[in-house]
Motif scaffolding. Structure first.
Motif, mmCIF file in Angstrom:
data_model
loop_
_atom_site.group_PDB
_atom_site.id
_atom_site.type_symbol
_atom_site.label_atom_id
_atom_site.label_comp_id
_atom_site.label_asym_id
_atom_site.label_seq_id
_atom_site.Cartn_x
_atom_site.Cartn_y
_atom_site.Cartn_z
ATOM 1 N N GLY A 586 8.366 5.583 -28.981
ATOM 2 C CA GLY A 586 7.164 4.917 -28.548
ATOM 3 C C GLY A 586 7.729 3.716 -27.415
ATOM 4 O O GLY A 586 6.697 2.970 -27.113
ATOM 5 N N VAL A 587 8.581 3.642 -26.777
ATOM 6 C CA VAL A 587 9.002 2.743 -26.144
ATOM 7 C C VAL A 587 8.569 3.490 -24.375
ATOM 8 O O VAL A 587 8.857 4.489 -24.165
ATOM 9 C CB VAL A 587 10.635 2.490 -25.946
ATOM 10 N N VAL A 588 8.177 2.412 -23.568
ATOM 11 C CA VAL A 588 7.888 2.874 -22.207
ATOM 12 C C VAL A 588 9.020 2.929 -21.491
ATOM 13 O O VAL A 588 9.932 2.039 -21.604
ATOM 14 C CB VAL A 588 7.334 1.666 -21.411
ATOM 15 N N SER A 589 9.418 4.332 -21.051
ATOM 16 C CA SER A 589 10.725 4.651 -20.208
ATOM 17 C C SER A 589 10.478 4.613 -18.749
ATOM 18 O O SER A 589 11.330 4.635 -18.012
ATOM 19 C CB SER A 589 11.045 5.904 -20.537
ATOM 20 N N GLY A 590 9.270 4.610 -18.525
ATOM 21 C CA GLY A 590 9.068 4.766 -16.621
ATOM 22 C C GLY A 590 7.456 4.588 -16.489
ATOM 23 O O GLY A 590 6.725 4.280 -17.393
ATOM 24 N N MET A 591 7.211 5.291 -15.369
ATOM 25 C CA MET A 591 5.723 5.135 -14.779
ATOM 26 C C MET A 591 5.606 6.301 -13.745
ATOM 27 O O MET A 591 6.521 6.622 -13.124
ATOM 28 C CB MET A 591 5.089 3.712 -14.406
ATOM 29 N N GLU A 592 4.435 6.742 -13.607
ATOM 30 C CA GLU A 592 4.194 7.671 -12.563
ATOM 31 C C GLU A 592 3.205 6.600 -11.489
ATOM 32 O O GLU A 592 2.142 6.358 -12.071
ATOM 33 C CB GLU A 592 3.456 8.926 -12.763
ATOM 34 N N ALA A 593 3.603 6.740 -10.287
ATOM 35 C CA ALA A 593 2.836 6.060 -9.187
ATOM 36 C C ALA A 593 1.570 7.044 -8.786
ATOM 37 O O ALA A 593 2.003 8.200 -8.368
ATOM 38 C CB ALA A 593 3.762 5.638 -8.100
ATOM 39 N N LEU A 594 0.386 6.451 -8.930
ATOM 40 C CA LEU A 594 -0.834 7.103 -8.359
ATOM 41 C C LEU A 594 -1.470 6.425 -7.356
ATOM 42 O O LEU A 594 -1.724 5.205 -7.598
ATOM 43 C CB LEU A 594 -1.657 7.143 -9.662
ATOM 44 N N VAL A 595 -1.688 6.870 -6.201
ATOM 45 C CA VAL A 595 -2.439 6.206 -5.015
ATOM 46 C C VAL A 595 -4.067 6.106 -5.456
ATOM 47 O O VAL A 595 -4.639 7.116 -5.965
ATOM 48 C CB VAL A 595 -2.380 6.792 -3.604
ATOM 49 N N ARG A 596 -4.600 4.973 -5.087
ATOM 50 C CA ARG A 596 -6.071 4.674 -5.193
ATOM 51 C C ARG A 596 -6.685 4.233 -3.599
ATOM 52 O O ARG A 596 -5.846 3.477 -3.050
ATOM 53 C CB ARG A 596 -6.257 3.813 -6.168
ATOM 54 N N TRP A 597 -7.676 4.690 -3.610
ATOM 55 C CA TRP A 597 -8.622 4.404 -2.266
ATOM 56 C C TRP A 597 -9.756 3.397 -2.575
ATOM 57 O O TRP A 597 -10.586 3.785 -2.966
ATOM 58 C CB TRP A 597 -8.737 5.585 -1.608
ATOM 59 N N ASN A 598 -9.535 2.376 -1.972
ATOM 60 C CA ASN A 598 -10.736 1.267 -2.131
ATOM 61 C C ASN A 598 -11.439 1.365 -0.769
ATOM 62 O O ASN A 598 -11.500 0.359 -0.071
ATOM 63 C CB ASN A 598 -10.463 -0.267 -2.724
ATOM 64 N N ARG A 599 -12.493 2.477 -0.693
ATOM 65 C CA ARG A 599 -12.951 2.630 0.595
ATOM 66 C C ARG A 599 -13.834 1.511 1.027
ATOM 67 O O ARG A 599 -14.787 1.030 0.452
ATOM 68 C CB ARG A 599 -13.834 3.918 0.490
ATOM 69 N N LEU A 600 -13.416 1.095 2.304
ATOM 70 C CA LEU A 600 -14.091 -0.115 2.778
ATOM 71 C C LEU A 600 -14.387 -1.286 1.927
ATOM 72 O O LEU A 600 -15.329 -2.145 1.991
ATOM 73 C CB LEU A 600 -15.644 0.165 3.525
ATOM 74 N N LYS A 601 -13.486 -1.608 0.922
ATOM 75 C CA LYS A 601 -13.661 -2.309 -0.262
ATOM 76 C C LYS A 601 -14.819 -2.487 -1.074
ATOM 77 O O LYS A 601 -15.289 -3.336 -1.539
ATOM 78 C CB LYS A 601 -13.534 -3.760 0.562
ATOM 79 N N LYS A 602 -15.622 -1.051 -1.081
ATOM 80 C CA LYS A 602 -16.808 -0.898 -1.714
ATOM 81 C C LYS A 602 -16.702 0.010 -2.633
ATOM 82 O O LYS A 602 -17.566 -0.187 -3.477
ATOM 83 C CB LYS A 602 -17.911 -0.687 -0.574
ATOM 84 N N GLU A 603 -15.832 1.162 -2.490
ATOM 85 C CA GLU A 603 -16.006 2.355 -3.166
ATOM 86 C C GLU A 603 -14.725 3.078 -3.529
ATOM 87 O O GLU A 603 -13.800 3.190 -2.674
ATOM 88 C CB GLU A 603 -16.944 3.476 -2.453
ATOM 89 N N MET A 604 -14.425 3.165 -4.812
ATOM 90 C CA MET A 604 -13.341 3.776 -5.366
ATOM 91 C C MET A 604 -13.160 5.111 -5.107
ATOM 92 O O MET A 604 -13.968 5.695 -5.955
ATOM 93 C CB MET A 604 -12.766 3.274 -6.733
ATOM 94 N N VAL A 605 -12.778 5.922 -4.162
ATOM 95 C CA VAL A 605 -12.665 7.306 -3.937
ATOM 96 C C VAL A 605 -11.553 7.947 -4.936
ATOM 97 O O VAL A 605 -10.352 7.660 -4.849
ATOM 98 C CB VAL A 605 -12.398 7.779 -2.558
ATOM 99 N N PRO A 606 -11.827 8.860 -5.571
ATOM 100 C CA PRO A 606 -11.003 9.790 -6.566
ATOM 101 C C PRO A 606 -9.829 10.342 -5.542
ATOM 102 O O PRO A 606 -10.280 10.771 -4.512
ATOM 103 C CB PRO A 606 -11.849 10.574 -7.350
ATOM 104 N N PRO A 607 -8.592 10.490 -5.922
ATOM 105 C CA PRO A 607 -7.656 10.977 -5.278
ATOM 106 C C PRO A 607 -7.774 12.616 -4.736
ATOM 107 O O PRO A 607 -7.686 12.991 -3.875
ATOM 108 C CB PRO A 607 -6.482 11.201 -5.985
ATOM 109 N N GLY A 608 -8.609 13.349 -5.930
ATOM 110 C CA GLY A 608 -9.156 14.643 -5.677
ATOM 111 C C GLY A 608 -9.773 14.725 -4.458
ATOM 112 O O GLY A 608 -9.763 15.744 -3.863
ATOM 113 N N GLU A 609 -10.588 13.802 -4.038
ATOM 114 C CA GLU A 609 -11.619 13.849 -2.982
ATOM 115 C C GLU A 609 -10.754 13.738 -1.601
ATOM 116 O O GLU A 609 -11.043 14.137 -0.513
ATOM 117 C CB GLU A 609 -12.669 12.813 -3.077
ATOM 118 N N PHE A 610 -9.700 12.633 -1.664
ATOM 119 C CA PHE A 610 -9.217 12.223 -0.184
ATOM 120 C C PHE A 610 -8.000 12.724 0.017
ATOM 121 O O PHE A 610 -7.271 12.636 1.152
ATOM 122 C CB PHE A 610 -9.399 10.713 -0.018
#
Length: 816
Positions: A586-610
């Protein structure tokens, strides 16, 4: 002028000679005799000194003092002075004191003269001349010419004293001056006489010289005249010779040109016809016979009308003759007839030849057969408008036909349809069967599409495995575009026979209808492409009509693509982290880096779109480098904050993985961020693996050498192969969420997960389950021996600050 110059030069020479003789007498002879007189007087003074020294002092060897003169009587000294013709006498001691002087007032004075100290005291006599009316040694004006001599008195080679003796040389100098004067007046008249003789001889010589010069001038003139006549005659002969040579050369050149012209006339590949002013053929060349088939004897004396093809109207020939009359030439394409009766195209040039009076004397026609050129033009036109592989119209010809069809449809208010057809999974055929069979398939697809259409429709190949179909409708009611698409889909159900192989291929079709879906070529084709793309996204092997919703999606995709390009500069991207948990502890061993896009600081666009957009416009490369660099840097910061080293996994797309500098870029990123290579995992999909297996294995080995771990993401969803798994230096397999979702209730899903776990264990690979959301899923995975999990059951993806807090707090998941 020459005579004057000659006399002038003679006179100057004579005068200079007279002056030289006179000057020599006055400046050389006179001083020489004077110096001789002084030298003789000095010798007398030396002898007188010796005599006086003996008479006055005898053989006494001591210094001369006042006591030495005490026994000498003054009368005796005066007698000796008179005997020696001495005008004045002084006797000096060695210190310069005057011991005796005919002028008694000077006795006892000291001589301080430089010449007494520097010359006489050194034992050398000193003599100087004192001319009449000049200052003497005593500073008085002499009444006569005097020679003043100092004679040293030497005792045992030492200076004992000196005599100062004055001689009156007036008489001797007077005699000497008289002698010099007589010499001067003897030489001067002689010089004048000589000058006269020289002048006389000069004048005579000048007259003779002038006569000689005059005779020489006449002779020179006669010689020059004869020489000029010779030169003139020679020049005439030379010009005549040059002219003759030129005429000979011109004649030879003319003959060469005639031979060359005759050779060109006979051997040129262009046909040549020469006619008289009436158009009667006078001569033709070999090429004429080769092109037309007529021998010279068959056409000479006849009119060129025998070549007429009857393919041109009378107006054509009227225009030709009008040009010949007004411009003197005509050039253009014409159809003529061979002897065999065959018509052929030719390029013809006719020139009018005029005589000296400007009247037409000949017509010369030059022509060549352009049949091959016409065939080449037709072939080029075909190649420019038709696809070389299938023989279908290409994109350019399709656009031309669509343009004409739009004009016709607009004028008659009729609809028309554009179908965009793309073969499904055609790449698999090329990869598995080879490009040769791929080309065979494309040919058969073209034939099958053509059979599905009417004659008035157009099927074109856009490129690759894409085709366009233009369907023109003759009625205003709803066009049967869907029925046409259905007919095409039905025809694709039959296999394509490629030599001895049968292959099944499906197609995705997009449909647009004029005028509802567009009024111009670009819009109709683009919207049909959009509809086709929607058909592929919804499962392939189907058709879709274009709708406004699709249009909005396209516009949004375009807008996202534009904004995506500046996202990095505007710092709109962020890296989120989803924790990876060891299932057994149950211990955290690591993590996966996932990119996120805050388009024009107004809209969070899902990775599947961009992400797909980033791959299409190339932004994926700088974006991928930024994600990798940020993840490595923040992972290092997390380790410092929580006092342990968490691992971080970073995904790579197909295009990123295919970069030539991928390994170098990752190495440089690790060096800059300071993250240890064994804390980094690179995740790739199975699609990357099968794109180029050999290149993939080579790249993965290089990453392995750096100490980096490699994971296969979404394992089981792609084209899996045990052979490549065995060859590749992998570290882990990630079980796709689609398999985990149905566990433990679905037997098939459980079987697939168990198989993957068993496979990984046999290959000594770690396993990670994605998308774990329930405790029952976790329990199943734990019971089957899965190593790690990630999913919303433990945590959703977190921003960097929250991930750091989670690691610092040491949050664990409750197991069992």
């Amino acid at each position: 002028m020459r005579k004057f110059n000659f006399i002038k030069a003679a006179l100057i020479i004579a005068i200079i000679g007279v002056m030289a003789l006179s000057s020599y007498t006055l400046l050389v002879i006179s001083p020489k005799y004077t110096n001789l007189l002084v030298e003789n007087t000095e010798e007398e003074a030396i002898r007188a000194g010796a005599h006086l020294s003996f008479m006055l002092f005898g053989k006494d060897e001591g210094a001369i003092t006042q006591d030495s003169l005490s026994n000498v009587s003054v009368p005796m000294i005066m007698e000796d002075i008179h005997h020696l013709v001495i005008q004045k006498l002084k006797i000096f001691s060695s210190s310069g004191e005057i011991l005796f002087s005919t002028d008694k007032e000077e006795i006892g004075q000291i001589n301080r003269k430089d010449y007494f100290v520097q010359v006489v005291a050194k034992g050398k006599p000193y003599t100087k001349t004192v001319n009449k009316n000049s200052e003497s040694a005593e500073g008085i004006i002499s009444k006569t010419d005097v020679v003043e001599s100092y004679v040293p008195i030497m005792r045992q080679d030492k200076f004992a004293g000196a005599f100062e003796i004055y001689y009156d040389i007036s008489k001797r100098k007077s005699k000497l001056d008289g002698l010099v004067t007589r010499m001067y007046w003897t030489i001067f008249p002689s010089s004048l006489a000589l000058l006269g003789i020289i002048v006389f001889l000069s004048l005579k010589a000048s007259r003779d010289y002038e006569k000689l010069r005059e005779a020489e001038s006449k002779l020179q003139k006669a010689y020059s005249d004869v020489e000029q006549q010779v030169l003139d005659r020679t020049d005439e002969l030379r010009r005549a010779n040059v002219q003759l040579k030129k005429e000979i050369e011109d004649r030879k050149e003319y003959e060469k040109q005639m031979i060359l012209a005759a050779s060109v006339f006979e051997n040129t590949i262009e046909g040549i016809v020469i006619t008289d002013s009436e158009g009667i053929i006078q001569r033709v060349n070999k090429a004429f016979t080769t092109i037309t088939g007529f021998n010279p004897e068959e056409v000479i004396g006849k009119n060129p009308r025998i070549l007429k093809s009857d393919r041109h109207a009378p107006a054509f020939y009227e225009e030709m003759w009008a040009s010949l009359i007004t411009r003197g030439m005509w050039e253009g394409e014409i159809w003529n007839r061979r002897k065999s009766g065959e018509t052929y195209p030719e390029r013809l040039l006719i020139n009018v030849i005029t005589g000296s009076e400007g009247k037409t004397i000949h017509y010369v026609a030059l022509f060549h057969d352009i049949t091959d050129i016409k065939h080449s033009e037709e072939q080029l036109l075909y190649q420019a408008n038709y696809d070389a592989l299938t023989g279908l119209p290409n994109h350019q010809l399709f656009n031309d036909r669509l343009k004409m069809a739009l004009t016709h449809a607009h004028r008659n208010e009729l609809p028309l349809g554009v179908l965009f057809i793309d073969l499904d999974d055609f790449k698999n055929v090329n990869d598995s069967q080879g490009h040769y069979f791929g080309d065979l398939l494309l040919k058969q697809v073209a034939e099958r599409l053509t059979t599905c259409c009417r004659e008035e429709d157009t099927v074109a190949r856009l490129g690759g495995d894409e085709f366009l179909l233009l369907a023109q409708f003759i009625r205003k009611e709803e066009p049967a575009a869907t029925r046409l698409a259905e007919r095409i889909a039905e025809s694709f159900k039959k296999p394509f026979t490629l030599e001895d192989k049968q292959i099944y291929v499906n197609a995705s079709i997009g449909i647009t209808i004029y005028p509802n879906d567009g009024n111009d070529i670009e819009t109709l084709v683009k919207n049909a492409d959009v509809a086709m793309y929607r058909a592929k996204c919804q499962g392939k092997n189907q058709f879709r009509l274009f709708t406004d919703v699709m249009h909005r999606e396209v516009m949004r995709r375009i807008a996202l693509g534009n904004d995506l390009r500046g996202g990095l500069e505007r710092e709109e991207f962020m890296v989120y982290y989803q924790p990876k948990v060891t299932i057994q502890t149950g211990v955290v061993s690591g993590m996966e880096a996932l990119v996120r896009w805050n388009r024009l600081k107004k809209e969070m666009v899902p990775p599947g779109e961009f992400i797909s957009l980033a791959e299409d416009n190339g932004v994926i490369f700088p974006l991928g480098e930024w994600v990798l660099s940020t993840a490595c840097r923040q992972a290092g910061e997390f380790g410092v904050a929580c006092h342990r080293d968490p691992c971080v996994a970073v995904n790579l797309s197909v295009k990123q993985f295919c970069q030539e500098n991928l390994v170098a870029m990752i190495r440089e990123t690790l060096n800059k961020t300071g993250l240890s290579p064994n804390l980094l995992t690179i995740e790739i999909t199975e699609n990357i693996v099968i794109s180029d297996i050999e290149a993939t294995i080579k790249t993965l080995k290089l990453l392995k050498e750096l100490g980096i771990h490699v994971s296969i993401d979404d394992f089981g969803t792609g084209y899996s192969s045990l052979s490549y798994l065995k060859k590749m230096p992998l570290s882990e397999l990630k079980i796709d969420k689609s398999f985990v979702d149905d566990t433990p209730d679905d037997a098939d899903a459980c079987a697939i997960v168990k198989t993957i776990l068993s496979l990984a264990k046999s290959l000594n690979l770690k396993t990670v389950a994605e998308g774990v959301e329930t405790k029952r899923q976790l329990a199943f995975l734990r019971s089957e021996g899965c190593d790690e999990m990630q999913g919303y059951l433990f945590s959703k993806p977190l921003p960097a600050t929250e991930m750091a807090t989670l690691l610092i707090e040491g949050k664990k998941i409750q197991i069992g």
